[in-house]
Design a protein around this motif. Structure first.
Motif, PDB file in Angstrom:
ATOM      1  N   LEU A  47       2.442-112.286  51.892  1.00 23.49           N
ATOM      2  CA  LEU A  47       3.128-111.738  53.086  1.00 23.49           C
ATOM      3  C   LEU A  47       2.222-110.796  54.141  1.00 23.49           C
ATOM      4  O   LEU A  47       2.076-111.300  55.203  1.00 23.49           O
ATOM      5  N   LEU A  48       1.488-109.962  53.256  1.00 20.37           N
ATOM      6  CA  LEU A  48       0.744-109.231  53.987  1.00 20.37           C
ATOM      7  C   LEU A  48      -0.509-110.121  54.887  1.00 20.37           C
ATOM      8  O   LEU A  48      -0.957-109.889  55.816  1.00 20.37           O
ATOM      9  N   TYR A  49      -1.029-110.902  53.915  1.00 19.48           N
ATOM     10  CA  TYR A  49      -2.194-111.815  54.431  1.00 19.48           C
ATOM     11  C   TYR A  49      -1.620-112.516  55.649  1.00 19.48           C
ATOM     12  O   TYR A  49      -2.372-112.831  56.687  1.00 19.48           O
ATOM     13  N   GLN A  50      -0.472-113.322  55.481  1.00 14.97           N
ATOM     14  CA  GLN A  50       0.031-114.136  56.321  1.00 14.97           C
ATOM     15  C   GLN A  50       0.524-113.336  57.655  1.00 14.97           C
ATOM     16  O   GLN A  50       0.200-113.967  59.042  1.00 14.97           O
ATOM     17  N   LEU A  51       0.811-112.226  57.541  1.00 17.69           N
ATOM     18  CA  LEU A  51       0.781-111.145  58.913  1.00 17.69           C
ATOM     19  C   LEU A  51      -0.367-110.799  59.416  1.00 17.69           C
ATOM     20  O   LEU A  51      -0.302-110.274  60.469  1.00 17.69           O
ATOM     21  N   GLY A  52      -1.413-110.959  58.829  1.00 17.78           N
ATOM     22  CA  GLY A  52      -2.758-110.533  59.470  1.00 17.78           C
ATOM     23  C   GLY A  52      -3.257-109.414  59.038  1.00 17.78           C
ATOM     24  O   GLY A  52      -4.253-108.738  59.970  1.00 17.78           O
ATOM     25  N   PHE A  53      -2.688-108.631  58.130  1.00 15.52           N
ATOM     26  CA  PHE A  53      -3.273-107.242  57.718  1.00 15.52           C
ATOM     27  C   PHE A  53      -4.559-107.684  56.906  1.00 15.52           C
ATOM     28  O   PHE A  53      -4.839-108.859  56.476  1.00 15.52           O
ATOM     29  N   ARG A  54      -5.546-106.683  56.825  1.00 12.86           N
ATOM     30  CA  ARG A  54      -6.795-106.801  56.342  1.00 12.86           C
ATOM     31  C   ARG A  54      -6.657-106.581  54.946  1.00 12.86           C
ATOM     32  O   ARG A  54      -6.989-105.439  54.296  1.00 12.86           O
ATOM     33  N   VAL A  55      -6.330-107.581  54.204  1.00 10.23           N
ATOM     34  CA  VAL A  55      -6.108-107.612  52.843  1.00 10.23           C
ATOM     35  C   VAL A  55      -7.557-107.725  52.026  1.00 10.23           C
ATOM     36  O   VAL A  55      -8.362-108.811  52.495  1.00 10.23           O
ATOM     37  N   THR A  56      -7.819-106.919  50.935  1.00 11.21           N
ATOM     38  CA  THR A  56      -8.888-107.385  49.978  1.00 11.21           C
ATOM     39  C   THR A  56      -8.532-107.260  48.747  1.00 11.21           C
ATOM     40  O   THR A  56      -7.267-106.972  48.546  1.00 11.21           O
TER      41      THR A  56
END
Length: 374
Positions: free
Chosen positions: A302-311
């Protein structure tokens, strides 16, 4: 004796993940020991060990860590920290830590640990930091000479949030900033110990332009994240997974899900504040309990698809029985990610690393080159 990382490949027989260049931002020194080393050093120190077989001891750590409780999870560190009380032992653990990262394809690693927990045998804070740095440098040299792989590693010094205002550790980090220390962190029990309790440390770090990350949004919710950002002035969030509590599903149809971001989550996204997500660890500590108890329930996608800077991170490789390659494999398998997605996670980590801009750009180039050749 060392353990060789498994040959994790992208689903469908794709690229070998362990061969890809990777960046590790959230990896605890006292959570990455080899069980062979724990047994050897523990016997030498006369410790009462749970098991004397390396494989069985690894299983013991995993069982203890998979407790659905951060408090119980943290108890496993009593054993690892107990064998890390001398300069010699600290150097050895750090050297092996770097070797293990190198074998997993890491090109830049930030290793966090709390010097204040390693003074029982008479070391000073400075001596402890110097011992770890000596081990890191030896590990880097050995990886290069034995495999040709080039890895770099920086220390993140953690202040234990339950032990005071953290100022002494902040001063220690600044004192060693040109001698291997890349940044500052606060760790330990999150609930009940907000970042504002360490305000003197954070003020000092800001005055000296020292990078900082803060454990937040793992064992506590949005108030903890808010405190990390505005009291701690964090540049990254250690875990930060519970930022998803500030994202509300607005409506769904057959093809899409529409969500609304709260002010806090919108701020984290818009400012590109990196989330140091650790999928397996988040399951082990029950950090994602409100969404479920399997990896598919993790809000990572969800966070990735929304454009958060996930690592993507391991947190504690021993306790979670994992490697960075394994974490990437599990995410790819669960969410159908491809090579491009894994590259995006590494580029996010490069941009968020506590290195000067030019060196971050060099990391990004290394990642792009490595993924193009996969």
């Amino acid at each position: 004796m060392t353990s060789v990382p498994q040959d994790y490949r992208l689903p469908g027989g794709g690229a070998e993940i362990s061969a890809l260049p990777k960046i590790s931002l959230h990896d605890h020194l006292d959570g990455g020991l080899r069980t062979e080393t724990i047994i050897e050093l523990g016997l030498r120190a006369g410790l009462d060990l749970p098991d004397l077989d390396p494989a069985e001891l690894r299983s013991w750590f995993k069982r203890q860590a998979n407790s659905d409780s951060l408090v119980e999870y943290l108890k496993t560190f009593e054993l690892t920290i107990a064998v890390m009380q001398s300069a010699e032992n600290l150097s050895r653990v750090a050297r092996e830590f770097v070797q293990d990262l190198g074998r997993d394809g890491v090109i830049w690693g930030e290793v966090r640990w709390a010097p204040e927990q390693h003074l029982r045998a008479g070391l000073t804070l400075d001596q402890a930091v110097e011992a770890v740095q000596a081990g890191i440098e030896d590990g880097i040299d050995e990886v290069r000479h034995t495999t040709g792989h080039r890895i770099r590693v920086g220390q993140l010094l953690s202040a234990m949030r339950q032990n005071g205002d953290g100022l002494e550790i902040a001063e220690l980090a600044v004192r060693h900033r040109n001698k291997g220390v890349a940044g500052f962190d606060i760790a330990g029990p999150e609930a009940g110990f907000p970042a504002k309790n360490l305000q003197p440390a954070f003020d000092y770090l800001a005055e000296h332009f020292m990078p900082r990350t803060v454990h937040a949004g793992e064992a506590d919710g949005l108030d903890s994240i808010r405190g990390a950002l505005f009291d701690g002035r964090a540049l990254r969030l250690g875990h930060g997974v519970r930022i998803a509590e500030d994202i509300v599903v607005d409506r769904e149809d057959a093809e899409s899900t529409y969500v609304a971001l709260g002010r806090l989550s919108q701020w984290v996204k818009d400012r590109e504040i990196a989330l140091e997500l650790s999928p397996t660890s988040n399951l082990d500590t029950n950090a994602i309990a409100q969404w479920g108890d399997e990896l598919v329930d993790h809000p990572f996608d969800l966070l990735y698809q929304l454009g958060f800077r996930v690592t993507v991170n391991t947190d504690n490789r021993l306790m979670s029985a994992t490697t960075l390659s394994r974490e990437l494999f599990l995410l790819a398998e669960t969410f159908d990610y491809d090579l491009g997605d894994l590259e995006s996670f590494q580029l996010n980590a490069a941009a968020a690393s506590f290195l000067p801009l030019e060196e971050r750009e060099e990391l990004a180039d290394q990642i792009i080159d490595g993924f193009e050749g996969a």
